[in-house]
Design a protein around this motif. Structure first.
Motif, PDB file in Angstrom:
ATOM      1  N   ARG A 239       0.821  -1.215   0.000  1.00 32.53           N
ATOM      2  CA  ARG A 239       0.000   0.000   0.000  1.00 32.53           C
ATOM      3  C   ARG A 239       0.853   1.261   0.000  1.00 32.53           C
ATOM      4  NH1 ARG A 239      -2.733   0.596   4.694  1.00 32.53           N
ATOM      5  NH2 ARG A 239      -4.202   2.052   3.749  1.00 32.53           N
ATOM      6  N   PHE A 240       2.081   1.138   0.518  1.00 34.19           N
ATOM      7  CA  PHE A 240       2.942   2.311   0.620  1.00 34.19           C
ATOM      8  C   PHE A 240       4.357   1.981   0.177  1.00 34.19           C
ATOM      9  CE2 PHE A 240      -0.329   2.918   3.864  1.00 34.19           C
ATOM     10  CZ  PHE A 240      -0.759   4.221   3.609  1.00 34.19           C
ATOM     11  N   ALA A 241       5.024   2.994  -0.353  1.00 31.83           N
ATOM     12  CA  ALA A 241       6.460   2.907  -0.580  1.00 31.83           C
ATOM     13  C   ALA A 241       7.145   3.801   0.444  1.00 31.83           C
ATOM     14  CB  ALA A 241       6.807   3.378  -1.990  1.00 31.83           C
ATOM     15  N   LEU A 242       8.210   3.308   1.049  1.00 37.90           N
ATOM     16  CA  LEU A 242       9.021   4.082   1.978  1.00 37.90           C
ATOM     17  C   LEU A 242      10.292   4.472   1.237  1.00 37.90           C
ATOM     18  CD1 LEU A 242       8.727   1.828   5.160  1.00 37.90           C
ATOM     19  CD2 LEU A 242       7.168   3.623   4.374  1.00 37.90           C
ATOM     20  N   VAL A 243      10.478   5.762   1.004  1.00 38.80           N
ATOM     21  CA  VAL A 243      11.610   6.232   0.204  1.00 38.80           C
ATOM     22  C   VAL A 243      12.698   6.747   1.150  1.00 38.80           C
ATOM     23  CG1 VAL A 243      12.368   7.720  -1.670  1.00 38.80           C
ATOM     24  CG2 VAL A 243       9.998   6.866  -1.619  1.00 38.80           C
ATOM     25  N   PHE A 244      13.800   5.994   1.203  1.00 36.01           N
ATOM     26  CA  PHE A 244      14.911   6.356   2.068  1.00 36.01           C
ATOM     27  C   PHE A 244      16.000   7.046   1.233  1.00 36.01           C
ATOM     28  CE2 PHE A 244      12.801   2.888   4.265  1.00 36.01           C
ATOM     29  CZ  PHE A 244      12.806   3.302   5.597  1.00 36.01           C
ATOM     30  N   GLY A 245      15.675   8.231   0.713  1.00 38.08           N
ATOM     31  CA  GLY A 245      16.635   8.981  -0.093  1.00 38.08           C
ATOM     32  C   GLY A 245      17.688   9.649   0.785  1.00 38.08           C
ATOM     33  N   SER A 246      18.765  10.070   0.157  1.00 38.03           N
ATOM     34  CA  SER A 246      19.864  10.674   0.915  1.00 38.03           C
ATOM     35  C   SER A 246      19.427  11.956   1.601  1.00 38.03           C
ATOM     36  CB  SER A 246      21.069  10.937   0.003  1.00 38.03           C
ATOM     37  OG  SER A 246      20.675  11.761  -1.100  1.00 38.03           O
ATOM     38  N   ASP A 247      18.597  12.779   0.923  1.00 32.83           N
ATOM     39  CA  ASP A 247      18.122  14.028   1.522  1.00 32.83           C
ATOM     40  C   ASP A 247      17.242  13.739   2.743  1.00 32.83           C
ATOM     41  OD1 ASP A 247      19.439  15.429  -0.418  1.00 32.83           O
ATOM     42  OD2 ASP A 247      17.661  15.753  -1.679  1.00 32.83           O
ATOM     43  N   GLU A 248      16.347  12.766   2.600  1.00 31.33           N
ATOM     44  CA  GLU A 248      15.456  12.424   3.716  1.00 31.33           C
ATOM     45  C   GLU A 248      16.265  11.927   4.915  1.00 31.33           C
ATOM     46  OE1 GLU A 248      14.931  11.430   0.583  1.00 31.33           O
ATOM     47  OE2 GLU A 248      12.797  11.327   0.081  1.00 31.33           O
ATOM     48  N   LEU A 249      17.204  11.017   4.651  1.00 40.36           N
ATOM     49  CA  LEU A 249      17.993  10.441   5.738  1.00 40.36           C
ATOM     50  C   LEU A 249      18.839  11.507   6.433  1.00 40.36           C
ATOM     51  CD1 LEU A 249      19.110   7.050   4.137  1.00 40.36           C
ATOM     52  CD2 LEU A 249      17.393   7.398   5.918  1.00 40.36           C
ATOM     53  N   ALA A 250      19.362  12.448   5.655  1.00 43.88           N
ATOM     54  CA  ALA A 250      20.182  13.522   6.240  1.00 43.88           C
ATOM     55  C   ALA A 250      19.368  14.360   7.220  1.00 43.88           C
ATOM     56  CB  ALA A 250      20.751  14.404   5.138  1.00 43.88           C
ATOM     57  N   GLN A 251      18.043  14.420   7.002  1.00 46.00           N
ATOM     58  CA  GLN A 251      17.164  15.181   7.888  1.00 46.00           C
ATOM     59  C   GLN A 251      16.481  14.287   8.925  1.00 46.00           C
ATOM     60  OE1 GLN A 251      14.527  17.885   5.647  1.00 46.00           O
ATOM     61  NE2 GLN A 251      15.866  17.563   3.878  1.00 46.00           N
ATOM     62  N   GLY A 252      16.899  13.000   8.961  1.00 47.49           N
ATOM     63  CA  GLY A 252      16.287  12.067   9.921  1.00 47.49           C
ATOM     64  C   GLY A 252      14.855  11.755   9.584  1.00 47.49           C
ATOM     65  N   GLN A 253      14.536  11.668   8.277  1.00 44.53           N
ATOM     66  CA  GLN A 253      13.159  11.443   7.850  1.00 44.53           C
ATOM     67  C   GLN A 253      13.081  10.365   6.761  1.00 44.53           C
ATOM     68  OE1 GLN A 253      12.013  15.406   6.600  1.00 44.53           O
ATOM     69  NE2 GLN A 253      11.014  15.805   8.578  1.00 44.53           N
ATOM     70  N   VAL A 254      11.854   9.928   6.483  1.00 51.24           N
ATOM     71  CA  VAL A 254      11.563   9.027   5.380  1.00 51.24           C
ATOM     72  C   VAL A 254      10.300   9.532   4.692  1.00 51.24           C
ATOM     73  CG1 VAL A 254      10.188   7.472   6.830  1.00 51.24           C
ATOM     74  CG2 VAL A 254      11.127   6.618   4.689  1.00 51.24           C
ATOM     75  N   THR A 255      10.246   9.398   3.375  1.00 52.53           N
ATOM     76  CA  THR A 255       9.034   9.763   2.633  1.00 52.53           C
ATOM     77  C   THR A 255       8.125   8.548   2.521  1.00 52.53           C
ATOM     78  OG1 THR A 255      10.159  11.478   1.347  1.00 52.53           O
ATOM     79  CG2 THR A 255       8.127  10.567   0.418  1.00 52.53           C
ATOM     80  N   VAL A 256       6.873   8.710   2.895  1.00 47.98           N
ATOM     81  CA  VAL A 256       5.868   7.643   2.805  1.00 47.98           C
ATOM     82  C   VAL A 256       4.933   7.990   1.660  1.00 47.98           C
ATOM     83  CG1 VAL A 256       4.038   6.398   3.990  1.00 47.98           C
ATOM     84  CG2 VAL A 256       6.017   7.232   5.285  1.00 47.98           C
ATOM     85  N   LYS A 257       4.969   7.189   0.602  1.00 54.59           N
ATOM     86  CA  LYS A 257       4.181   7.464  -0.615  1.00 54.59           C
ATOM     87  C   LYS A 257       3.089   6.415  -0.784  1.00 54.59           C
ATOM     88  CE  LYS A 257       4.708   7.862  -5.666  1.00 54.59           C
ATOM     89  NZ  LYS A 257       4.004   9.152  -5.812  1.00 54.59           N
ATOM     90  N   SER A 258       1.861   6.878  -0.956  1.00 56.41           N
ATOM     91  CA  SER A 258       0.733   5.973  -1.166  1.00 56.41           C
ATOM     92  C   SER A 258       0.796   5.374  -2.574  1.00 56.41           C
ATOM     93  CB  SER A 258      -0.589   6.715  -0.976  1.00 56.41           C
ATOM     94  OG  SER A 258      -1.671   5.854  -1.258  1.00 56.41           O
ATOM     95  N   LEU A 259       0.559   4.059  -2.682  1.00 57.73           N
ATOM     96  CA  LEU A 259       0.619   3.377  -3.977  1.00 57.73           C
ATOM     97  C   LEU A 259      -0.745   2.886  -4.462  1.00 57.73           C
ATOM     98  CD1 LEU A 259       3.806   1.141  -3.392  1.00 57.73           C
ATOM     99  CD2 LEU A 259       3.676   3.312  -4.654  1.00 57.73           C
ATOM    100  N   ARG A 260      -1.778   2.929  -3.615  1.00 56.33           N
ATOM    101  CA  ARG A 260      -3.028   2.258  -3.962  1.00 56.33           C
ATOM    102  C   ARG A 260      -4.246   3.179  -4.032  1.00 56.33           C
ATOM    103  NH1 ARG A 260      -0.702  -1.387  -6.440  1.00 56.33           N
ATOM    104  NH2 ARG A 260       1.001  -2.273  -5.243  1.00 56.33           N
ATOM    105  N   ASP A 261      -4.128   4.434  -3.582  1.00 54.43           N
ATOM    106  CA  ASP A 261      -5.334   5.275  -3.557  1.00 54.43           C
ATOM    107  C   ASP A 261      -5.501   6.112  -4.819  1.00 54.43           C
ATOM    108  OD1 ASP A 261      -3.415   7.193  -3.292  1.00 54.43           O
ATOM    109  OD2 ASP A 261      -4.063   7.932  -1.329  1.00 54.43           O
ATOM    110  N   GLY A 262      -4.550   5.981  -5.772  1.00 52.15           N
ATOM    111  CA  GLY A 262      -4.671   6.707  -7.025  1.00 52.15           C
ATOM    112  C   GLY A 262      -4.131   8.114  -6.992  1.00 52.15           C
ATOM    113  N   SER A 263      -3.887   8.656  -5.817  1.00 54.09           N
ATOM    114  CA  SER A 263      -3.418  10.039  -5.710  1.00 54.09           C
ATOM    115  C   SER A 263      -1.909  10.132  -5.578  1.00 54.09           C
ATOM    116  CB  SER A 263      -4.072  10.715  -4.503  1.00 54.09           C
ATOM    117  OG  SER A 263      -3.593  10.134  -3.291  1.00 54.09           O
ATOM    118  N   GLY A 264      -1.274   9.048  -5.097  1.00 52.68           N
ATOM    119  CA  GLY A 264       0.162   9.078  -4.884  1.00 52.68           C
ATOM    120  C   GLY A 264       0.570  10.052  -3.806  1.00 52.68           C
ATOM    121  N   ALA A 265      -0.321  10.290  -2.849  1.00 53.39           N
ATOM    122  CA  ALA A 265      -0.056  11.256  -1.788  1.00 53.39           C
ATOM    123  C   ALA A 265       1.202  10.875  -1.008  1.00 53.39           C
ATOM    124  CB  ALA A 265      -1.252  11.332  -0.851  1.00 53.39           C
ATOM    125  N   GLN A 266       1.952  11.902  -0.580  1.00 50.83           N
ATOM    126  CA  GLN A 266       3.195  11.677   0.145  1.00 50.83           C
ATOM    127  C   GLN A 266       3.184  12.448   1.453  1.00 50.83           C
ATOM    128  OE1 GLN A 266       6.272  11.234  -3.689  1.00 50.83           O
ATOM    129  NE2 GLN A 266       6.581  12.810  -2.160  1.00 50.83           N
TER     130      GLN A 266
END
Length: 422
Positions: free
Chosen positions: A376-403
């Motif tokens: 249902r979700f993708a967890l994006v562990f990009g270098s920018d996110e990790l540098a800020q102590g964060q992860v991007t959570v992207k929806s894969l199933r609701d059609g909106s791709g909300a993050q």
């Protein structure tokens, strides 16, 4: 014999989970017995002139000590042996259930293999017809849980030994008068196990068998009262049933109530579950006399029926898929993933399938894999996110791709967001 591979194995897990939940509601406890048992257990328990003992068992001699052993062709005899050896009935009756492989050397056909699987329920130490009815209600509840509708229930009573002896004598006399209609199998069984002739599938014998003396007509008052008490409980619970006076089951150990659940959706071999009462087997196997009743269903046949009915079985998919652009981040990412898994979230980590040294793959290819995983979700562990102590959570199933972005230090607070919902 056959392998059960993903994704098909998910259907098996789905059925097993349904069964475990139902058994718990009926207060049945799990029992697990060995696949290999001493051969005499089955000869004594099932009967020497049954098809299973005569033609179907996988038996061999233990080269170390010469003991005669058999791969279990069914589970009831082994369950009874375990109950007797462990004196399990010392403080009262027990309700048990099992799941596992059985082995019979028979002609493979639709939904049947030489290694096949059964799920069974056994209630040992209970005399009353209410327990016979309870087991039938348990099986009927399972069909409802699975969404199966094209299943019918047939009942019979085999009475008690003295009633069967009187019927047996009348049946042999009748069959001797029609020997010209008997096939070779029936002639062989005429004096050793004539009751099994009533279960013949030979079309040329059906009219003769239908006119044979009925065991029901030889039952005494107590046996009839037992059967009527069972059907009264079924009627009170809206379970439709019919009497089949030719229903005998395949093992010698049954008495009183016997039953089968049958479907017309799987061809001529339509029985998916069968059982009955076996009050004399415990003593026969060496224990103190005690009553018992149970049933077994064929897993392959039930799953085939589920498939035939077009019923959907839930395929397991991860809650989240971890997209990791840089392999150098894997140690840190793995800590977050482990914390999520510890909080009950299912997470699949992207692992490249290319040659060593080619890295984690492009973001496009990783998102393609994430989508294919069903998460249902993708967890994006990009270098920018990790540098800020964060992860991007992207929806894969609701059609909106909300993050959204979430803090790596507050995993427990956002774990529930990732858990699948129906």
């Amino acid at each position: 014999m056959n392998d059960i591979l993903p994704p098909d194995s998910a259907r098996w897990e789905w059925l097993e989970e349904k069964v475990r939940s139902l058994m718990q509601r009926y207060a049945y406890r799990n029992i697990r017995t060995p696949i290999v048992e001493p051969t005499p257990l089955f000869v004594r328990g099932l009967g020497e002139v049954t098809d299973i003992v005569e033609k179907e068992m996988y038996s061999f001699e233990d080269r170390l000590n010469g003991e005669q052993l058999t791969l279990r062709p069914e589970a009831t005899a082994g369950v009874v042996r375990a109950v007797v050896e462990s004196n399990l009935l010392y403080d009262g009756g027990k309700r048990l259930y099992y799941m596992g492989p059985m082995f019979r050397h028979e002609r493979p056909q639709r939904g049947r293999y030489r290694q096949f699987h059964q799920i069974g329920a056994e209630a040992l130490g209970f005399h009353g017809p209410e327990v016979d009815a309870e087991l039938i209600l348990l099986a009927d509840a399972l069909w409802k849980e699975l969404g199966l509708q094209q299943v019918r229930l047939e009942l019979n009573s085999l009475g008690q030994p003295d009633e069967r002896r009187a019927h047996r004598a009348a049946l042999i006399t009748y069959l001797e008068q029609h020997q010209d209609l008997l096939d070779e199998e029936a002639k062989r069984r005429l004096h050793s196990n004539p009751l099994r002739i009533l279960d013949t599938k030979n079309p040329a014998m059906q009219a003769m068998v239908q006119a044979a003396p009925r065991l029901l007509d030889f039952l005494g008052e107590a046996s009839l009262a037992h059967l009527n008490a069972v059907t009264a409980i079924l009627d009170a619970n809206g379970v439709v049933w019919s009497i089949n006076p030719r229903l005998v089951r395949g093992m010698d150990y049954y008495n009183l109530t016997v039953f089968e659940f049958i479907t017309d959706q799987l061809g001529s071999q339509g029985t998916i579950c069968g059982g009955g009462r076996y009050d004399y087997l415990i003593e026969q196997i060496g224990g103190k006399s005690a009553p018992a009743v149970g049933w077994a269903l064929g897993v392959e046949r039930v799953l085939e029926l589920v498939k035939e009915a077009g019923l959907a079985t839930a395929a397991p998919v991860p809650d989240a898929y971890a997209v990791v652009p840089d392999a150098a981040a894997l140690p840190q990412v793995s800590q977050v993933i482990q914390a999520l898994r510890g909080a009950g979230v299912s997470v699949q980590l992207h692992s490249p399938s290319g040659a060593a040294g080619e890295g984690m793959g492009s973001m496009k290819s990783q998102f393609k894999k994430a989508d294919a995983s069903g998460a249902r979700f993708a967890l994006v562990f990009g270098s920018d996110e990790l540098a800020q102590g964060q992860v991007t959570v992207k929806s894969l199933r609701d059609g909106s791709g909300a993050q959204t972005t979430q803090s790596l230090s507050a995993v427990a607070q956002w774990a529930t967001l990732l858990q699948s919902t129906d």
